[in-house]
Design an enzyme around this catalytic site. Structure first.
Site, PDB file in Angstrom:
ATOM      1  N   ARG A 285      30.625  14.134   7.840  1.00 34.47           N
ATOM      2  CA  ARG A 285      31.358  14.580   7.417  1.00 34.47           C
ATOM      3  C   ARG A 285      31.750  16.530   7.403  1.00 34.47           C
ATOM      4  O   ARG A 285      32.438  16.939   7.738  1.00 34.47           O
ATOM      5  CB  ARG A 285      32.786  14.245   6.695  1.00 34.47           C
ATOM      6  CG  ARG A 285      33.191  12.929   6.640  1.00 34.47           C
ATOM      7  CD  ARG A 285      34.381  12.764   6.072  1.00 34.47           C
ATOM      8  NE  ARG A 285      33.500  12.145   4.799  1.00 34.47           N
ATOM      9  CZ  ARG A 285      34.404  11.751   4.075  1.00 34.47           C
ATOM     10  NH1 ARG A 285      34.977  11.544   3.876  1.00 34.47           N
ATOM     11  NH2 ARG A 285      33.494  11.015   2.930  1.00 34.47           N
TER      12      ARG A 285
ATOM     13  N   ASP B 183      45.293  11.785  13.328  1.00 32.66           N
ATOM     14  CA  ASP B 183      45.048  13.607  13.485  1.00 32.66           C
ATOM     15  C   ASP B 183      44.443  13.871  15.081  1.00 32.66           C
ATOM     16  O   ASP B 183      44.361  12.923  16.073  1.00 32.66           O
ATOM     17  CB  ASP B 183      44.442  14.418  12.592  1.00 32.66           C
ATOM     18  CG  ASP B 183      43.130  13.629  12.385  1.00 32.66           C
ATOM     19  OD1 ASP B 183      41.899  13.297  13.320  1.00 32.66           O
ATOM     20  OD2 ASP B 183      42.575  13.432  11.211  1.00 32.66           O
TER      21      ASP B 183
ATOM     22  N   LYS C  95      49.600  16.283  11.269  1.00 30.81           N
ATOM     23  CA  LYS C  95      49.382  16.797   9.774  1.00 30.81           C
ATOM     24  C   LYS C  95      47.960  17.998   9.358  1.00 30.81           C
ATOM     25  O   LYS C  95      47.601  18.629  10.088  1.00 30.81           O
ATOM     26  CB  LYS C  95      48.275  15.537   9.133  1.00 30.81           C
ATOM     27  CG  LYS C  95      46.908  15.332   9.718  1.00 30.81           C
ATOM     28  CD  LYS C  95      46.191  14.600   9.212  1.00 30.81           C
ATOM     29  CE  LYS C  95      44.459  14.459   9.255  1.00 30.81           C
ATOM     30  NZ  LYS C  95      44.103  12.745   8.236  1.00 30.81           N
TER      31      LYS C  95
END
Length: 322
Positions: free
Chosen positions: A101, A175, A198
């Site tokens: 990430r 998303d 979002k």
């Protein structure tokens, strides 16, 4: 007459998820190679292979589960030991790629941690990486060598097809970043897709603003690459029910289930959460709503193709690009 050297396949597992290592080796019809792994009292790690690996095509299976830093370090030492013992080719099999990430800088003075992990692997002696459903496709470019990207999309899509054979289904991306993955599920199943708009006010915090697409009177299946604290899945499921969905399910490749994830899932309106066994899920984190599918055969088939110098993308019909 020149003697022909036969290739030798050897599979080893670190301590992050030995059960998965044994499953993969079992699908290949071989046993895991013998390796001594231990931790000294001061936390340092020790690795020694108990069989000769000279000339071997060696695959080291180590997922980046907790404790993630220890497991990455153990993998690096296992690779270094193989290189120093004259293994011919070393492949790191990493079902869940740690630090994925952190693939770019979003604020000043941040590291690109996924790149650092790739650099470590290369310096240690890794010739090839096999991993599954990367959080970001550009991570493939961080490693200076072949990186085989596997995907659990066909496995999870087959589950959805069996579970909701006669019902109206909509695939939902939580998303904008997961739209490409959700589209693959939508195409596999021949069903419509919706997207949630979002915003993230902080790490592991998300707020759903709008539902884009038709979800009314349909079974909504949320798709993501991983579920960490489950905040996204819970808020998304609530938004989908408010938008008229009859039921909400969730599918993801990696089930991290850290922090408050179990409590959130237990108390959420989600009917079921389906993940794969890219990492072990401790019993205390395992919600009754969670079902785990095995990816052992997918990795075994990929390892066999790499060992035989055959195409990996053909195993997935070309759908394994992130």
């Amino acid at each position: 007459m020149k003697e022909v050297t036969r290739k030798k396949l050897m599979i080893f597992s670190g301590r992050s998820f030995p059960d998965l290592g044994r499953q993969i080796a079992g699908h290949l019809g071989i046993s895991l190679g013998k390796v001594e792994l231990k931790t000294f009292s001061n936390g340092e790690l020790y690795v020694r292979y108990l069989d000769s690996v000279r000339g071997a095509d060696a695959f080291v299976i180590q997922t980046c589960s907790e404790p993630i830093n220890d497991n990455i370090m153990e993998l690096l030492l296992m690779i270094d030991a193989l290189e120093r013992a004259s293994a011919k080719r070393i492949s790191a099999v990493i079902p869940y790629y740690g630090y994925s990430r952190q693939d770019k800088k979003t604020l000043a003075r941040e590291p690109i941690s996924a790149r650092v992990v790739s650099d470590f692997l290369k310096v240690a002696g890794t010739n090839r990486i096999l991993t599954m459903d990367l959080h970001a496709g550009q991570i493939q470019g961080f490693f200076n060598g072949p990186m085989d990207h596997l995907t659990a999309v066909p496995l999870l899509a087959s589950f959805i097809s069996r579970e909701f054979l006669s019902r109206e289904v909509v695939i939902v991306s939580p998303d904008a970043g997961r739209v490409k993955m959700a589209k693959k599920y939508s195409d596999h199943l021949g069903v419509p897709m919706a997207v949630l708009h979002k915003r993230r006010p902080g790490h592991n915090v998300s707020e759903v603003l709008h539902v884009i697409g038709e979800v009314k009177d349909r079974v909504a299946v949320l798709i993501d690459d991983m579920i960490d604290t489950a905040g996204t899945m819970v808020t998304s499921s609530e938004a989908l029910l408010n938008g008229g969905a009859t039921e909400v399910y969730a599918c993801a490749t990696h089930g991290l289930f850290s922090g408050p994830a179990r409590e959130r899932l237990d108390n959420s309106p989600l009917k079921k959460v389906v993940v794969t066994n890219t990492m072990p899920i401790p019993e205390e984190r395992m919600s009754d709503k969670v079902e785990v599918l095995s990816i052992a055969s997918i990795f075994a088939n990929t390892i066999a193709s790499v060992f035989k110098d055959e195409s990996v993308s053909e195993l997935f019909g070309g759908d394994n690009q992130p």
